[in-house]
Design an enzyme around this catalytic site. Structure first.
Site, mmCIF file in Angstrom:
data_model
loop_
_atom_site.group_PDB
_atom_site.id
_atom_site.type_symbol
_atom_site.label_atom_id
_atom_site.label_comp_id
_atom_site.label_asym_id
_atom_site.label_seq_id
_atom_site.Cartn_x
_atom_site.Cartn_y
_atom_site.Cartn_z
ATOM 1 N N ASP A 131 0.810 -1.213 0.000
ATOM 2 C CA ASP A 131 0.000 0.000 0.000
ATOM 3 C C ASP A 131 0.848 1.270 0.000
ATOM 4 O OD1 ASP A 131 -2.343 1.515 0.094
ATOM 5 O OD2 ASP A 131 -2.328 1.589 2.279
ATOM 6 N N CYS A 185 -20.484 -7.349 -7.597
ATOM 7 C CA CYS A 185 -20.894 -7.318 -6.200
ATOM 8 C C CYS A 185 -22.328 -7.826 -6.085
ATOM 9 C CB CYS A 185 -20.794 -5.880 -5.675
ATOM 10 S SG CYS A 185 -20.896 -5.737 -3.881
ATOM 11 N N CYS A 191 -24.102 -0.545 1.489
ATOM 12 C CA CYS A 191 -22.982 0.399 1.637
ATOM 13 C C CYS A 191 -23.350 1.761 1.067
ATOM 14 C CB CYS A 191 -21.727 -0.152 0.961
ATOM 15 S SG CYS A 191 -21.898 -0.486 -0.807
ATOM 16 N N CYS A 195 -23.940 4.903 3.887
ATOM 17 C CA CYS A 195 -22.790 5.800 4.023
ATOM 18 C C CYS A 195 -23.249 7.120 4.636
ATOM 19 C CB CYS A 195 -22.142 6.049 2.662
ATOM 20 S SG CYS A 195 -20.774 7.232 2.736
ATOM 21 N N CYS A 211 -15.788 11.191 1.872
ATOM 22 C CA CYS A 211 -15.546 9.954 2.617
ATOM 23 C C CYS A 211 -14.948 10.261 3.990
ATOM 24 C CB CYS A 211 -14.594 9.065 1.821
ATOM 25 S SG CYS A 211 -14.153 7.531 2.656
ATOM 26 N N CYS A 238 -13.189 5.108 9.100
ATOM 27 C CA CYS A 238 -14.609 4.766 9.136
ATOM 28 C C CYS A 238 -14.777 3.362 8.578
ATOM 29 C CB CYS A 238 -15.424 5.763 8.312
ATOM 30 S SG CYS A 238 -17.196 5.399 8.222
ATOM 31 N N CYS A 241 -19.283 1.328 5.640
ATOM 32 C CA CYS A 241 -19.626 0.603 4.413
ATOM 33 C C CYS A 241 -19.216 -0.860 4.479
ATOM 34 C CB CYS A 241 -19.038 1.295 3.186
ATOM 35 S SG CYS A 241 -17.236 1.238 3.072
ATOM 36 N N CYS A 245 -21.899 -4.486 5.036
ATOM 37 C CA CYS A 245 -21.756 -5.310 3.833
ATOM 38 C C CYS A 245 -22.162 -6.759 4.107
ATOM 39 C CB CYS A 245 -20.308 -5.257 3.342
ATOM 40 S SG CYS A 245 -19.995 -6.292 1.895
#
Length: 373
Positions: A131, A185, A191, A195, A211, A238, A241, A245
């Site tokens: 990342d 999905c 989600c 949100c 976000c 956060c 979402c 799920c």
């Protein structure tokens, strides 16, 4: 090639990686188009690093010249549910409960490369990433068969849902590629509907400007007044979402002890403690080896002021008054002014009036707005 690939996967699992797949080095053309469209729409907010050499993220052959394969790996970091969050406590996103994954995962990637070198009898030209590289990691993971992309843009795996860290090894070794995951999905829209800020603007598209994870971590500046109440009690990041799920139900806990709350800051932080951090040095010492360093002192104290106001946590008023009057950072002073106005109202009028003389225009504007309510 098949036998070597099998050995690589077996060793990756032995080292603790929960999922492993392989992608052949080739451009991610469709993903590049979507990424550029997202950038052009301004949805990357002020994250300049996402805008530098954007096409490189979809072209691993340019990122690591000479590489032949990408090993995509996933680590389950799910370590349980939140306890009840009481007044004066701010929530921490699950990925940050334990130690910083940027520090924990790389040694095991290097160990895997070392084993590959033993097997093939030569030095491997390899780069390991966690990342922190211009690469569309979720697109790579999907192409390597690790999972599908969710409406919230997270990678969703079958065994661990979306609670996974991703890592990659780009190397000059031919490995057998896996079949990409082309599933969509589930049709559930939880989600998108749940949100708090409406940041998921359409399927697979997240507007970072709204976000909460961006607002509380990557954004080091002003949080718009209209968005502050929507942050709720999220002090850092956060999980909404992901919490709602349907892919994330009944999942196993991580076997990596480093990612359990006992190894890091835990599930929540006391707002009083955060608001009392007096210097950048104290902040760095308090949160060393954790992901919270990313927000810096400015961001975390700003967030704590917002959460205190949202919770109507009046014990924070003396600390907010002190920050408003003496903190050297205008972003912290300005958000402390707003929080005081929300918490104390007329009782804080005299103190807020003094902020009208602040040297910084943001603080003065927050004082004016508070006094006009």
């Amino acid at each position: 090639m098949r036998q070597l690939t099998s050995r690589v996967k077996e060793e990756a699992h032995r080292l603790g990686f929960d999922l492993v797949g392989v992608m052949r080095i080739e451009p991610l053309a469709e993903d590049e188009k979507r990424y550029l469209d997202w950038l052009r729409a301004g949805m990357s907010a002020d994250m300049a690093y996402l805008q530098r050499r954007p096409t490189l993220r979809a072209r691993p052959d340019e990122l690591v010249p000479g590489a032949r394969s990408i090993i995509s790996l996933a680590v389950n970091y799910y370590s349980g549910e939140f306890d009840e969050v009481g007044p004066g406590q701010g929530r921490i996103a699950r990925y940050a409960w334990g130690r910083d994954y940027h520090e924990v995962i790389p040694p095991r990637l290097r160990a895997l490369v070392a084993r590959i070198e033993e097997w093939i009898g030569r030095k491997v030209q390899a780069r390991c990433f966690v990342d922190a590289v211009p690469l569309l990691e979720r697109a790579v993971a999907r192409r390597a068969g690790l999972g599908r992309i969710g409406f919230n843009s997270c990678l969703i795996t079958d065994r661990f849902g979306s609670w996974v860290f991703l890592a990659e090894i780009l190397l000059d070794v031919d490995l057998m590629p896996d079949e990409e995951d082309s599933r969509t999905c589930l049709r559930a829209l939880d989600c998108i509907n749940d949100c708090p800020t409406g940041a998921i603007t359409q399927h697979y598209v997240v507007d970072a400007r709204r976000c909460i994870s961006y607002l509380t971590i990557e954004n080091r500046g002003i949080v718009e007044r209209a968005l502050r109440p929507l942050i709720g009690d999220w002090l850092f990041g956060c999980d909404v979402c992901q919490d709602v799920c349907p892919h994330n139900r009944r999942l196993p806990k991580t076997t990596w002890k480093e990612f359990h709350p006992q190894s890091g800051v835990g599930k929540t932080l006391a707002l009083d403690d955060v608001l009392s951090i007096e210097s950048d040095e104290a902040f760095q010492h308090r949160f060393r080896h954790t992901a919270l360093r990313r927000a810096k002192r400015r961001g975390l104290l700003r967030n704590a002021a917002i959460v205190a106001a949202n919770q109507r946590y009046e014990p924070a008023i003396p600390l907010l008054e002190q920050l408003m009057e003496t903190d050297p950072d205008p972003i912290i002073r300005g958000h402390a002014v707003w929080a005081l106005g929300e918490l104390a109202g007329r009782r804080a009028r005299a103190r807020i009036e003094r902020a009208l003389e602040d040297e910084h225009p943001f603080v003065r504007e927050e004082a004016r707005a508070s006094l006009e309510r």
